[in-house]
Design a protein around this motif. Structure first.
Motif, PDB file in Angstrom:
ATOM      1  N   CYS A   1     -46.057 -13.527 -39.072  1.00  0.00           N
ATOM      2  CA  CYS A   1     -44.754 -14.171 -39.067  1.00  0.00           C
ATOM      3  C   CYS A   1     -44.113 -13.978 -40.445  1.00  0.00           C
ATOM      4  O   CYS A   1     -44.808 -13.879 -41.451  1.00  0.00           O
ATOM      5  N   ALA A   3     -40.723 -15.464 -42.751  1.00  0.00           N
ATOM      6  CA  ALA A   3     -39.589 -16.389 -42.836  1.00  0.00           C
ATOM      7  C   ALA A   3     -38.741 -16.030 -44.042  1.00  0.00           C
ATOM      8  O   ALA A   3     -39.248 -15.562 -45.055  1.00  0.00           O
ATOM      9  N   SER A   4     -37.446 -16.260 -43.934  1.00  0.00           N
ATOM     10  CA  SER A   4     -36.570 -15.958 -45.067  1.00  0.00           C
ATOM     11  C   SER A   4     -36.645 -17.054 -46.113  1.00  0.00           C
ATOM     12  O   SER A   4     -36.309 -16.840 -47.258  1.00  0.00           O
ATOM     13  N   HIS A   5     -37.089 -18.226 -45.712  1.00  0.00           N
ATOM     14  CA  HIS A   5     -37.107 -19.399 -46.587  1.00  0.00           C
ATOM     15  C   HIS A   5     -35.779 -19.482 -47.352  1.00  0.00           C
ATOM     16  O   HIS A   5     -35.728 -19.593 -48.568  1.00  0.00           O
ATOM     17  N   HIS A   6     -34.729 -19.393 -46.604  1.00  0.00           N
ATOM     18  CA  HIS A   6     -33.375 -19.459 -47.166  1.00  0.00           C
ATOM     19  C   HIS A   6     -33.208 -20.814 -47.848  1.00  0.00           C
ATOM     20  O   HIS A   6     -33.148 -21.840 -47.203  1.00  0.00           O
ATOM     21  N   LEU A  28     -31.209 -15.375 -46.148  1.00  0.00           N
ATOM     22  CA  LEU A  28     -30.891 -15.165 -44.744  1.00  0.00           C
ATOM     23  C   LEU A  28     -30.129 -13.875 -44.493  1.00  0.00           C
ATOM     24  O   LEU A  28     -30.407 -13.153 -43.546  1.00  0.00           O
ATOM     25  N   THR A  31     -32.742 -10.666 -45.225  1.00  0.00           N
ATOM     26  CA  THR A  31     -34.111 -10.611 -44.721  1.00  0.00           C
ATOM     27  C   THR A  31     -34.407  -9.310 -43.985  1.00  0.00           C
ATOM     28  O   THR A  31     -35.408  -8.648 -44.255  1.00  0.00           O
ATOM     29  N   GLN A  49     -40.527 -11.912 -36.340  1.00  0.00           N
ATOM     30  CA  GLN A  49     -39.389 -12.829 -36.290  1.00  0.00           C
ATOM     31  C   GLN A  49     -39.212 -13.487 -34.926  1.00  0.00           C
ATOM     32  O   GLN A  49     -38.527 -14.492 -34.818  1.00  0.00           O
ATOM     33  N   ALA A  53     -43.332 -16.006 -34.482  1.00  0.00           N
ATOM     34  CA  ALA A  53     -42.790 -17.294 -34.923  1.00  0.00           C
ATOM     35  C   ALA A  53     -42.782 -18.310 -33.785  1.00  0.00           C
ATOM     36  O   ALA A  53     -43.143 -19.477 -33.965  1.00  0.00           O
TER      37      ALA A  53
END
Length: 119
Positions: A1, A3-6, A28, A31, A49, A53
């Motif tokens: 997985c 994540a962008s951890h925006h 975001l 990514t 994604q 996820a």
């Protein structure tokens, strides 16, 4: 997985000594392109994604069928893209990817019933 951890931060939280600066940056919008530029195969990125996820968080996987709510991202992994302060859509402006050549471009997201979120 993946994540962008925006986690955008206002410049007031970033323009200080490193040890006092808030962690996080905008992610975001970059990514997909940064993952493709880094050499992650598009099939792996899509799986990370989407399926991975949703499996981790025990969420249903959307189906592409008549009558179902759409959940589609339109992209080209071969297209060149760039990211600049002028094209930035975030309220934050802290990214190491400004004005860097990137590979891969997202053109739009259809979410729900005929609603384009980003184009």
């Amino acid at each position: 997985c993946m994540a962008s951890h925006h986690q955008p931060e206002h410049s007031d939280a970033k323009d200080c000594e490193f040890e006092y600066a808030a962690s996080g940056m905008i992610g975001l919008q970059t990514t997909f392109a940064t993952a493709i530029t880094a050499g992650i195969p598009v099939e792996n990125f899509v799986a990370m994604q989407t399926i991975a996820a949703r499996t981790i968080f025990n969420l249903p996987v959307p189906e592409l069928k008549e009558g179902a709510a759409a959940c589609i991202t339109i992209f080209n992994p071969e297209a060149a893209s760039s990211f600049s302060k002028e094209s930035n859509q975030s309220l934050s402006a802290n990214s190491p990817f400004f004005n860097q050549p990137l590979k891969g471009r997202v053109y739009g997201i259809v979410n729900g019933r005929n609603e384009i979120i980003y184009a």
